[in-house]
Design a protein around this motif. Structure first.
Motif, mmCIF file in Angstrom:
data_model
loop_
_atom_site.group_PDB
_atom_site.id
_atom_site.type_symbol
_atom_site.label_atom_id
_atom_site.label_comp_id
_atom_site.label_asym_id
_atom_site.label_seq_id
_atom_site.Cartn_x
_atom_site.Cartn_y
_atom_site.Cartn_z
ATOM 1 N N TYR A 18 0.503 -85.282 62.625
ATOM 2 C CA TYR A 18 -0.079 -83.948 62.750
ATOM 3 C C TYR A 18 -1.374 -83.947 63.569
ATOM 4 N N ALA A 19 -2.116 -85.033 63.544
ATOM 5 C CA ALA A 19 -3.304 -85.132 64.407
ATOM 6 C C ALA A 19 -2.882 -85.098 65.869
ATOM 7 N N GLY A 20 -1.824 -85.815 66.208
ATOM 8 C CA GLY A 20 -1.337 -85.820 67.585
ATOM 9 C C GLY A 20 -0.664 -84.526 67.977
ATOM 10 N N LEU A 21 0.105 -83.925 67.066
ATOM 11 C CA LEU A 21 0.854 -82.709 67.380
ATOM 12 C C LEU A 21 -0.058 -81.494 67.516
ATOM 13 N N PHE A 22 -0.985 -81.304 66.574
ATOM 14 C CA PHE A 22 -1.818 -80.100 66.559
ATOM 15 C C PHE A 22 -3.317 -80.355 66.699
ATOM 16 N N GLY A 23 -3.741 -81.619 66.784
ATOM 17 C CA GLY A 23 -5.163 -81.913 66.912
ATOM 18 C C GLY A 23 -5.934 -81.792 65.608
ATOM 19 N N TRP A 24 -5.242 -81.884 64.478
ATOM 20 C CA TRP A 24 -5.896 -81.745 63.183
ATOM 21 C C TRP A 24 -6.663 -83.007 62.808
ATOM 22 N N ASN A 25 -7.712 -82.817 62.017
ATOM 23 C CA ASN A 25 -8.441 -83.903 61.369
ATOM 24 C C ASN A 25 -8.257 -83.724 59.869
ATOM 25 N N PHE A 26 -8.482 -84.774 59.123
ATOM 26 C CA PHE A 26 -8.272 -84.734 57.680
ATOM 27 C C PHE A 26 -9.471 -85.320 56.954
ATOM 28 N N LEU A 39 -7.762 -82.461 52.880
ATOM 29 C CA LEU A 39 -7.919 -81.138 53.485
ATOM 30 C C LEU A 39 -7.721 -81.253 54.989
ATOM 31 N N ILE A 40 -7.044 -80.266 55.553
ATOM 32 C CA ILE A 40 -6.827 -80.238 56.997
ATOM 33 C C ILE A 40 -8.017 -79.531 57.619
ATOM 34 N N GLU A 41 -8.628 -80.189 58.597
ATOM 35 C CA GLU A 41 -9.782 -79.631 59.287
ATOM 36 C C GLU A 41 -9.406 -79.382 60.736
ATOM 37 N N SER A 42 -9.563 -78.159 61.166
ATOM 38 C CA SER A 42 -9.243 -77.784 62.539
ATOM 39 C C SER A 42 -9.934 -76.477 62.838
ATOM 40 N N GLU A 43 -10.247 -76.263 64.097
ATOM 41 C CA GLU A 43 -10.832 -74.978 64.461
ATOM 42 C C GLU A 43 -9.824 -73.861 64.255
ATOM 43 N N ALA A 44 -8.530 -74.198 64.307
ATOM 44 C CA ALA A 44 -7.499 -73.189 64.112
ATOM 45 C C ALA A 44 -7.201 -72.959 62.634
ATOM 46 N N ILE A 45 -7.653 -73.854 61.775
ATOM 47 C CA ILE A 45 -7.400 -73.739 60.342
ATOM 48 C C ILE A 45 -8.736 -73.845 59.624
ATOM 49 N N GLY A 46 -8.973 -72.929 58.737
ATOM 50 C CA GLY A 46 -10.247 -72.932 58.028
ATOM 51 C C GLY A 46 -11.354 -72.433 58.930
ATOM 52 N N HIS A 47 -12.569 -72.903 58.730
ATOM 53 C CA HIS A 47 -13.727 -72.529 59.544
ATOM 54 C C HIS A 47 -13.797 -71.017 59.773
ATOM 55 N N GLY A 48 -13.688 -70.248 58.702
ATOM 56 C CA GLY A 48 -13.814 -68.804 58.824
ATOM 57 C C GLY A 48 -12.519 -68.106 59.180
ATOM 58 N N LYS A 49 -11.440 -68.836 59.295
ATOM 59 C CA LYS A 49 -10.145 -68.231 59.605
ATOM 60 C C LYS A 49 -9.489 -67.777 58.306
ATOM 61 N N ASP A 50 -8.338 -67.159 58.417
ATOM 62 C CA ASP A 50 -7.638 -66.651 57.246
ATOM 63 C C ASP A 50 -6.562 -67.595 56.734
ATOM 64 N N LEU A 51 -6.689 -68.894 57.021
ATOM 65 C CA LEU A 51 -5.697 -69.864 56.611
ATOM 66 C C LEU A 51 -6.363 -71.204 56.372
ATOM 67 N N THR A 52 -5.980 -71.879 55.291
ATOM 68 C CA THR A 52 -6.455 -73.230 55.036
ATOM 69 C C THR A 52 -5.244 -74.101 54.722
ATOM 70 N N GLY A 53 -5.406 -75.417 54.839
ATOM 71 C CA GLY A 53 -4.279 -76.289 54.580
ATOM 72 C C GLY A 53 -4.688 -77.616 53.991
ATOM 73 N N GLY A 54 -3.709 -78.289 53.397
ATOM 74 C CA GLY A 54 -3.920 -79.599 52.823
ATOM 75 C C GLY A 54 -2.670 -80.443 52.922
ATOM 76 N N MET A 55 -2.843 -81.738 52.760
ATOM 77 C CA MET A 55 -1.734 -82.691 52.764
ATOM 78 C C MET A 55 -1.895 -83.560 51.534
ATOM 79 N N MET A 56 -0.770 -83.828 50.856
ATOM 80 C CA MET A 56 -0.854 -84.650 49.659
ATOM 81 C C MET A 56 0.339 -85.576 49.543
ATOM 82 N N GLN A 57 0.146 -86.628 48.781
ATOM 83 C CA GLN A 57 1.206 -87.589 48.508
ATOM 84 C C GLN A 57 2.354 -86.881 47.798
ATOM 85 N N ARG A 58 3.571 -87.033 48.317
ATOM 86 C CA ARG A 58 4.758 -86.423 47.714
ATOM 87 C C ARG A 58 5.025 -87.073 46.352
ATOM 88 N N ILE A 59 5.399 -86.265 45.397
ATOM 89 C CA ILE A 59 5.796 -86.757 44.079
ATOM 90 C C ILE A 59 7.320 -86.778 44.088
#
Length: 129
Positions: A18-26, A39-59
């Motif tokens: 996902y870092a390579g595909l969308f430029g996300w940091n974690f 937590l997914i950190e990106s200028e397109a996600i979070g930072h005052g936007k209307d969307l936030t995201g996260g990644m977690m270990q699958r159970i």
């Protein structure tokens, strides 16, 4: 505020994808160490936007590649759908739906991320197209 989560079997591999595909940091979420939550950190996600995201270990085990859509399908805006699609296929992703034009919408494609998830990308149509 909408929030999405990506459940993965291999956190390091998924973060690289996902870092390579969308430029996300974690960043590890404080208090989320036990479940491997980032937590997914990106200028397109979070930072005052209307969307936030996260990644977690699958159970449990991941769905088999090529199986029907599992969970939600996330679609993100990209500058060049064909270039991002090609990048995904060259970096551990697999075809789910090749790039196609949708009049008045844009050019869209979907890939499997190697972790049992399907993710979409769209280059929106220009005004008048």
């Amino acid at each position: 505020m909408p929030h999405f989560e990506i459940h993965v079997s291999d956190v390091a591999q998924a973060k690289a994808f996902y870092a390579g595909l969308f430029g996300w940091n974690f960043a590890p979420m404080p208090g989320g160490e036990e479940v491997g939550y980032h937590l997914i950190e990106s200028e397109a996600i979070g930072h005052g936007k209307d969307l936030t995201g996260g990644m977690m270990q699958r159970i449990g085990t991941a769905p088999e590649p090529g199986s029907p859509v599992r969970g939600c399908t996330m679609t993100f805006e990209v500058d060049d759908c064909d270039a991002r699609y090609a990048w995904a296929l060259a970096n551990g992703g697999a075809e789910a739906l090749p790039p196609a034009d949708y009049p008045g919408i844009g050019r869209c494609a979907y890939v499997e991320d190697g972790q049992g998830n399907i993710v979409g990308m769209i280059t929106p149509a220009q005004e008048g197209n």
